[in-house]
Motif scaffolding. Structure first.
Motif, PDB file in Angstrom:
ATOM      1  N   SER A   1       6.814  24.387  15.469  1.00 53.47           N
ATOM      2  CA  SER A   1       7.990  24.747  14.703  1.00 53.47           C
ATOM      3  C   SER A   1       9.229  24.745  15.583  1.00 53.47           C
ATOM      4  N   HIS A   2      10.382  24.842  14.923  1.00 52.24           N
ATOM      5  CA  HIS A   2      11.656  24.812  15.634  1.00 52.24           C
ATOM      6  C   HIS A   2      12.311  26.183  15.588  1.00 52.24           C
ATOM      7  N   THR A   3      11.543  27.224  15.804  1.00 55.92           N
ATOM      8  CA  THR A   3      12.063  28.571  15.580  1.00 55.92           C
ATOM      9  C   THR A   3      12.262  29.353  16.870  1.00 55.92           C
TER      10      THR A   3
ATOM     11  N   LEU B   1      10.921  31.865   9.188  1.00 58.69           N
ATOM     12  CA  LEU B   1      11.269  30.449   9.326  1.00 58.69           C
ATOM     13  C   LEU B   1      10.024  29.584   9.459  1.00 58.69           C
ATOM     14  N   ARG B   2       9.053  30.053  10.243  1.00 62.07           N
ATOM     15  CA  ARG B   2       7.832  29.265  10.440  1.00 62.07           C
ATOM     16  C   ARG B   2       7.085  29.090   9.127  1.00 62.07           C
TER      17      ARG B   2
ATOM     18  N   GLU C   1       8.815  26.694   6.812  1.00 65.02           N
ATOM     19  CA  GLU C   1       8.597  25.316   7.236  1.00 65.02           C
ATOM     20  C   GLU C   1       7.206  24.841   6.827  1.00 65.02           C
ATOM     21  N   GLU C   2       6.200  25.704   7.029  1.00 69.35           N
ATOM     22  CA  GLU C   2       4.826  25.326   6.710  1.00 69.35           C
ATOM     23  C   GLU C   2       4.609  25.163   5.212  1.00 69.35           C
TER      24      GLU C   2
ATOM     25  N   GLY D   1       8.273  22.610   3.926  1.00 68.86           N
ATOM     26  CA  GLY D   1       8.802  21.498   4.698  1.00 68.86           C
ATOM     27  C   GLY D   1      10.239  21.708   5.139  1.00 68.86           C
ATOM     28  N   LEU D   2      10.757  22.897   4.940  1.00 69.42           N
ATOM     29  CA  LEU D   2      12.125  23.230   5.335  1.00 69.42           C
ATOM     30  C   LEU D   2      12.343  22.998   6.828  1.00 69.42           C
ATOM     31  N   ASP D   3      13.491  22.422   7.192  1.00 71.19           N
ATOM     32  CA  ASP D   3      13.856  22.276   8.601  1.00 71.19           C
ATOM     33  C   ASP D   3      14.604  23.536   9.030  1.00 71.19           C
ATOM     34  N   PRO D   4      13.989  24.393   9.849  1.00 73.91           N
ATOM     35  CA  PRO D   4      14.631  25.656  10.229  1.00 73.91           C
ATOM     36  C   PRO D   4      15.954  25.479  10.974  1.00 73.91           C
TER      37      PRO D   4
ATOM     38  N   VAL E   1      12.887  19.569   0.600  1.00 73.79           N
ATOM     39  CA  VAL E   1      11.763  20.502   0.576  1.00 73.79           C
ATOM     40  C   VAL E   1      10.813  20.085  -0.532  1.00 73.79           C
TER      41      VAL E   1
END
Length: 229
Positions: free
Chosen positions: A5-7, A105-106, A109-110, A113-116, A150
């Motif tokens: 993830s990008h968190t 956020l994670r 995303e999971e 499909g949201l981009d954090p 999403v």
């Protein structure tokens, strides 16, 4: 299974938020736990730490919220519309620090499909409790600064991902009171071909109220929930 993830390095910031979010920011900063729910975390620390993402975006009809519908095969809250979210993982970090921010956020995303990286977190509500599942939930609020596509990532977890205009949530025609077979009553919203009720509806109801977005509605309009709900 947890995906990469990008968190990392998550922070809260109110810089650059749209002015229409000001009432929400004020509500988040001033609301007390008991004003949100009568179900608060057990004093003995019991309960599984979790977080949800309350994500505000701006769509064709103005401000909107991101929701998802849980798969009907899940063990808890099956088929219910909800905010993206779930239990904290060890890698999320301190559950009493920024762990809930990362988890919200994670999980979003999971599940969607949201981009954090396009989300600006700006507030956290007091921790609440869901007795039926034993979750201690931290509601995390975000501004969808850079919207990304999403949708359903895993059909075993999520049946649908959708946005709801705030205008529809405040429309008195879309509001009702649910009556559970147990006798419990709570706010509900009939939007986007879905009945939003339970914990999620309770949070939305209180946010609309304390942000002064609520419009008078018929609290005697009832929607029964069957025994499986």
């Amino acid at each position: 299974m947890t995906r990469a993830s990008h968190t990392q390095g998550v922070t809260l910031s109110k810089d650059g938020l749209p002015s229409w979010l000001d009432p929400v920011v004020h509500a988040v900063e001033t609301v007390e736990p008991r004003q949100l729910s009568r179900f608060l975390p057990p004093a003995n620390g019991a309960g599984r730490q979790s977080a949800v993402l309350i994500l505000f975006g701006e769509g064709e009809r103005g401000p909107e919220l991101l929701l998802m519908e849980r798969a009907s095969s899940l063990r808890s809250h099956a088929g219910q519309p909800s905010f993206p979210g779930g239990a904290l993982d060890p890698e999320d970090g301190d559950p009493h620090g920024d762990g809930p921010l990362r988890a919200a956020l994670r999980e979003a995303e999971e599940e969607t499909g949201l981009d954090p990286s396009g989300v600006q977190l700006f507030g956290v509500l007091p921790k609440l409790y869901i007795p039926v599942s034993g979750f201690v939930v931290t509601p995390v609020l975000g501004w969808w600064r850079e919207p990304t596509p999403v949708g359903v990532v895993d059909p075993n977890e999520t049946a649908r991902v959708f946005t709801v205009p705030v205008a529809d949530l405040t429309d008195p025609d879309n509001r009702a009171t649910t009556v559970h077979p147990s006798g419990h009553r709570g706010p509900a919203f009939l939007v986007e071909s879905a009945l939003v009720w339970g914990f999620t509806a309770g949070i939305i109801d209180r946010l609309l109220h304390y942000a002064s977005w609520e419009r008078p509605w018929d609290r005697e309009k009832q929607v029964p929930l069957d025994w499986r709900a």
